[in-house]
Design an enzyme around this catalytic site. Structure first.
Site, PDB file in Angstrom:
ATOM      1  CD  GLU A 165      46.147  26.263   6.117  1.00 49.04           C
ATOM      2  OE1 GLU A 165      46.992  27.226   6.602  1.00 49.04           O
ATOM      3  OE2 GLU A 165      45.631  25.759   7.242  1.00 49.04           O
ATOM      4  CE1 TYR A 195      52.356  28.893   1.339  1.00 50.96           C
ATOM      5  CE2 TYR A 195      54.230  30.250   0.464  1.00 50.96           C
ATOM      6  CZ  TYR A 195      53.045  30.137   1.235  1.00 50.96           C
ATOM      7  OH  TYR A 195      52.448  30.904   1.978  1.00 50.96           O
ATOM      8  CB  SER A 239      55.111  18.525  11.934  1.00 48.66           C
ATOM      9  OG  SER A 239      55.527  19.960  12.616  1.00 48.66           O
ATOM     10  CB  SER A 293      59.748  24.023  13.248  1.00 50.52           C
ATOM     11  OG  SER A 293      60.012  23.416  12.147  1.00 50.52           O
ATOM     12  CG  ASP A 325      53.216  30.164   9.308  1.00 50.15           C
ATOM     13  OD1 ASP A 325      52.055  29.940   9.231  1.00 50.15           O
ATOM     14  OD2 ASP A 325      53.934  29.660   8.346  1.00 50.15           O
ATOM     15  CB  SER A 340      70.111  22.724  16.468  1.00 43.32           C
ATOM     16  OG  SER A 340      68.860  22.086  16.609  1.00 43.32           O
TER      17      SER A 340
HETATM   18  C1  GLA Z   1      52.459  28.158   5.334  1.00 40.28           C
HETATM   19  C2  GLA Z   1      52.888  29.725   4.961  1.00 40.28           C
HETATM   20  C3  GLA Z   1      51.785  30.780   5.604  1.00 40.28           C
HETATM   21  C4  GLA Z   1      50.235  30.253   4.749  1.00 40.28           C
HETATM   22  C5  GLA Z   1      50.324  28.683   4.908  1.00 40.28           C
HETATM   23  C6  GLA Z   1      49.153  28.278   4.046  1.00 40.28           C
HETATM   24  O1  GLA Z   1      52.435  27.899   6.675  1.00 40.28           O
HETATM   25  O2  GLA Z   1      54.125  30.048   5.801  1.00 40.28           O
HETATM   26  O3  GLA Z   1      52.067  31.988   5.580  1.00 40.28           O
HETATM   27  O4  GLA Z   1      50.294  30.654   3.463  1.00 40.28           O
HETATM   28  O5  GLA Z   1      51.321  28.113   4.444  1.00 40.28           O
HETATM   29  O6  GLA Z   1      47.877  28.823   4.678  1.00 40.28           O
END
Ligand code: GLA
Length: 393
Positions: A38, A229, A130, A134, A179, A72
Site C-alpha cells: 500500500e 493522498y 469505499s 469505483s 487500481d 447513472s
Molecule cells: C489509491 C491510489 C493507488 C494507490 C493506493 C494506495 O487507491 O489510486 O494508486 O496509491 O491508493 O496504495
C-alpha cells in the site's frame, strides 16, 4: 444478480432513459482490492491487488452527432447529464461524468480522438467511496467501451495507463497505476504481483483452502481528491530527493531495509523519515508476502498483512480510528489469518483473510464493536476474485 438478469435490468433502464436499445452493448469492469503493498505504487515498489466480481456495468452506444448523454443508476437524482465530445474539460456540475469524460479526453491526448458522441448508462455494485476503486472501474470500463465501439488499437495495459492519465491530468488526483492495472488486467482467482517500477507482473493463484477474503467497509466516506493522498506523495518525493543527494536511486522501491537504515539520516525531517520508511519496508513486505504465499505459508502472509497495517497506522498515518477499529477488532478473533486497511486509507475498507468457520463470528463481533465505538455500522462483504473487463453477451 446473475449477468443475464443484470443485463435485462440495465437494458430496460437504458430504454426508459434514452428511448430505445438500438445499437447498444453491455459491458463490465471490476473493482479491486489490494492484498498488500500500500502506497508503494507511486514509489516504484510492488503491489499485490486482485480484481473483484463486483464492479461497474455499462450500457453504451455510439451516436451520430457530438452529444454525450450520461445516466447513472447510482445517482438517479442527477438525471441525464449532457455535454459534448468537443472541448472536453473537467466541470464541477458534470459530477461523476468527469470520470468517463476524462477517459475520452485522454484518448484524444494520446492521438485517438473520439469523433462521435455516446449514450452511456452506468450501474456500479461497488459501494461508493469505499476504497474498492469505483472510479478506476468507471475509467477502465469507459476505455474498454471506446476501444470496442471506435476500434482503437490499445491493449488492456494501455487502458490502465490511459485511465491513470485521465485521473492524474483531468481529475487532478495524483494516483499511481495500481487500481487501473488491477482492474484492466484482472484474472479470476489470481492476484497480480506488479512491479510498478517497470510494469512487469506475474499472476499468483490465491488458493485459500478453508478461508475467504472478507472486506469490511467503514462507511466513512472519502474522496481521494480531498484526502491527504497528494500530500503523502509529495512527502515521499522530497524524501527521495534528499536520499538522492548521496544515493543513485530512481525510487524508494529500489532500497532494502538495510540500505534505508544506513542512509535515512539524509532525510532532514522525522516525519518524512517515517513516510519513506513505510514505502521501503512495505515494498519489501510485499515481496516477502508473495514468496510466503507461493510457499503455501498463509500464516506468514497474514502476519505481513498485519505488519502492513501497523506501518500504515504509525509511520504513514493514513488509517484513522474507523479503519484501526475494524482491524484491531479483527485481530482479536480466532480464525483471522490477517487483516489490514486497503487502498488509499483515511476511510474506505479493510481486507481480512478469515477461516470459513470464523466468518459469522467475525462479522458479528467486529460489527458490534465498530458500532459501539464509532456510532454507525460497518458493512461486510465476502468477496471472490474475478476477471478484467468484458462484454456481456
Ligand atoms: C489509491 C491510489 C493507488 C494507490 C493506493 C494506495 O487507491 O489510486 O494508486 O496509491 O491508493 O496504495
Amino acid at each position: 444478480m446473475a449477468d443475464t438478469a443484470m443485463k435485462a435490468t440495465l437494458e430496460q433502464k437504458f430504454a426508459e432513459v434514452f428511448g430505445d436499445l438500438e445499437g447498444t452493448k453491455v459491458y463490465f469492469a471490476p473493482g479491486r482490492v489490494n492484498l498488500i503493498g500500500e502506497h508503494t505504487d507511486y514509489n516504484g515498489g510492488h503491489v499485490f491487488p486482485c480484481a473483484l466480481t463486483i464492479g461497474t456495468y455499462a450500457v453504451a452506444r455510439k451516436r451520430n452527432d457530438k452529444t454525450l448523454r450520461f445516466y447513472s443508476m447510482n445517482f438517479e437524482h442527477l438525471g441525464v447529464i449532457e455535454s459534448s465530445i468537443e472541448g472536453l474539460k473537467p466541470e464541477k456540475e458534470a459530477d461523476w461524468t468527469n470520470y468517463p469524460k476524462g477517459v475520452m479526453w485522454a484518448f484524444g491526448e494520446k492521438g485517438m480522438k473520439v469523433e462521435a458522441g455516446m449514450d452511456l448508462l452506468l450501474f456500479g455494485n461497488i459501494p461508493n467511496g469505499s476504497g474498492l476503486s469505483s472510479s478506476a472501474s468507471v475509467e477502465v470500463v469507459t476505455g474498454f467501451i471506446l476501444r470496442d465501439l471506435f476500434g482503437f488499437d490499445v491493449t488492456n495495459q494501455d487502458l490502465a495507463l490511459i485511465g491513470q492519465y485521465s485521473e492524474n491530468n483531468f481529475n487532478g488526483v495524483n494516483c499511481g497505476i495500481m487500481d487501473q492495472f488491477a482492474i484492466a488486467m484482472g484474472k479470476e482467482n489470481n492476484a497480480i504481483f506488479l512491479d510498478t517500477a517497470d510494469l512487469s507482473y506475474t499472476y499468483a493463484p490465491i488458493k485459500l483452502e478453508g478461508a475467504k477474503i472478507v472486506i469490511s467497509c467503514s462507511n466513512k466516506k472519502r474522496g481521494l481528491g480531498d484526502s491527504k493522498y497528494n500530500e503523502r506523495r509529495s512527502e515521499c518525493e522530497t524524501a527521495l530527493a534528499e536520499l538522492q543527494t548521496k544515493l543513485s536511486i530512481k525510487s524508494l522501491g529500489e532500497l532494502t531495509e538495510e540500505e534505508f537504515e544506513a542512509n535515512k539520516d539524509l532525510i532532514k525531517d522525522p516525519v518524512r523519515i517515517r513516510r519513506a520508511k513505510h514505502a521501503v519496508y512495505e515494498n519489501q513486505r510485499t515481496i516477502k508476502a508473495v514468496e510466503a504465499l507461493k510457499a503455501g505459508d498463509i500464516t506468514l502472509f497474514g502476519q505481513l498483512m498485519n505488519a502492513s497495517h501497523v506501518s500504515l497506522r504509525d509511520d504513514y498515518e493514513v488509517t484513522g480510528i474507523e479503519l484501526d477499529t475494524l482491524v484491531e477488532e479483527a485481530w482479536k478473533i480466532d480464525g483471522v489469518i490477517g487483516s489490514r486497511m486497503t487502498g488509499a486509507g483515511f476511510g474506505g475498507c479493510t481486507v481480512s483473510i478469515v477461516k470459513d468457520e470464523a466468518i459469522d463470528k467475525f462479522i458479528d463481533e467486529v460489527g458490534k464493536a465498530y458500532l459501539a465505538k464509532i456510532g454507525y455500522a460497518a458493512d461486510f462483504y465476502v468477496v471472490s476474485i474475478g476477471d478484467g473487463p468484458s462484454v456481456i453477451a
